[in-house]
Motif scaffolding. Sequence first.
Motif, mmCIF file in Angstrom:
data_model
loop_
_atom_site.group_PDB
_atom_site.id
_atom_site.type_symbol
_atom_site.label_atom_id
_atom_site.label_comp_id
_atom_site.label_asym_id
_atom_site.label_seq_id
_atom_site.Cartn_x
_atom_site.Cartn_y
_atom_site.Cartn_z
ATOM 1 N N UNK A 5 -8.460 -12.251 -12.894
ATOM 2 C CA UNK A 5 -9.246 -11.574 -11.869
ATOM 3 C C UNK A 5 -9.651 -10.177 -12.326
ATOM 4 N N UNK A 6 -8.730 -9.491 -13.052
ATOM 5 C CA UNK A 6 -9.049 -8.156 -13.556
ATOM 6 C C UNK A 6 -10.129 -8.223 -14.636
ATOM 7 N N UNK A 7 -10.075 -9.270 -15.459
ATOM 8 C CA UNK A 7 -11.148 -9.476 -16.448
ATOM 9 C C UNK A 7 -12.489 -9.641 -15.747
ATOM 10 N N UNK A 31 -13.285 2.873 -4.082
ATOM 11 C CA UNK A 31 -11.979 3.389 -4.518
ATOM 12 C C UNK A 31 -11.050 2.255 -4.942
ATOM 13 N N UNK A 32 -11.160 1.105 -4.252
ATOM 14 C CA UNK A 32 -10.311 -0.043 -4.601
ATOM 15 C C UNK A 32 -10.684 -0.614 -5.959
ATOM 16 N N UNK A 33 -11.982 -0.655 -6.246
ATOM 17 C CA UNK A 33 -12.440 -1.137 -7.553
ATOM 18 C C UNK A 33 -11.987 -0.188 -8.648
ATOM 19 N N UNK A 34 -12.140 1.110 -8.406
ATOM 20 C CA UNK A 34 -11.704 2.112 -9.391
ATOM 21 C C UNK A 34 -10.206 2.013 -9.657
ATOM 22 N N UNK A 35 -9.438 1.800 -8.601
ATOM 23 C CA UNK A 35 -7.978 1.698 -8.745
ATOM 24 C C UNK A 35 -7.588 0.496 -9.586
ATOM 25 N N UNK A 36 -8.239 -0.653 -9.321
ATOM 26 C CA UNK A 36 -7.906 -1.859 -10.095
ATOM 27 C C UNK A 36 -8.303 -1.715 -11.556
#
Length: 306
Positions: A5-7, A31-36
């Motif tokens: 999922x991170x890929x 912010x959630x995308x940046x954090x992941x």
Amino acid sequence: MGQLEDMALLVRIVDAGGIGKAAEQLNMAKSAVSKRLKELENRLGTQLLSRTTRKSALTEAGALYYQRAISIIDEVAELNAQTHAVKTSLSGTLKITMPLSFGLLHLTPLIDEFSQLHPKLNLQIDFIDRHIDLLAGGYELAIRIAELKDSSLQARRLTPINHVLCASPDYITKHGGIETVAELTQCDFLQYGNLGQNVNAQGKVVLTDSEGTSHTVQLHTVMKANNGDFLKAMAIKGKGVCYLPSFITYQAIQAGQLVPLMSNYQLPTMYAYAVYPQTRFLSERCRSLIDFIAKHFGEHPYWDEY
């Protein structure tokens, strides 16, 4: 979230052109995308994207990771598709773009039938005449009528798109018939604004005679619009000659509201294509819709029967 999922998240960020656009496509907070992304970089022990307030770009390590991530994601998608090859109802989301007139007139009933066959499938459709970046927009598929030039895209030809020069019976009577190049040059031209290779910005039309000789005919443009249905309506009202795809004019021709002109000459043929990024595995839902459309239209579409 797992590493796969991170890929996929990194690939989405790069394809969309930034964290903000990726967040919009994924319906997530920026912010959630940046954090992941930061968590992925921390886990890998290297920076994948160099980020500024204006833009982000892949680092050398990020470029390598991005390319391998695409390959791995596509292999997993292909494996899942092969494993799930039984013809069950399709599911998931398919985001597509298509031309306005062609989509409304001829793809609407097909989309309706296809969605009834696959009620679990979520279709997101944008009617856009201009060419847009599929990856940046998060599109899996585009239907396009054009000469294809983008080498980063894969395409499958769906059906021929023929054009027709036509005018209302009253307009033709007023001009005493329009069947020669000389007569055509004296006509008022209703010009389509989204210009392809067959009509240029000066209002010229390319015709081929029975001996194979091409004639470039200069026409006198009195009206120009970027919508073919509008120009068809103006032609029916006797405002001039229009040069439009037969999928727009065929019903008016069948009803006698418009009459084809220059019957001794041949007009160039274009094609409708299903277009998708060549860097992506073609999903079963996407492939099924393409097959469904191609089978329905074929090499002799119904709108050319007039």
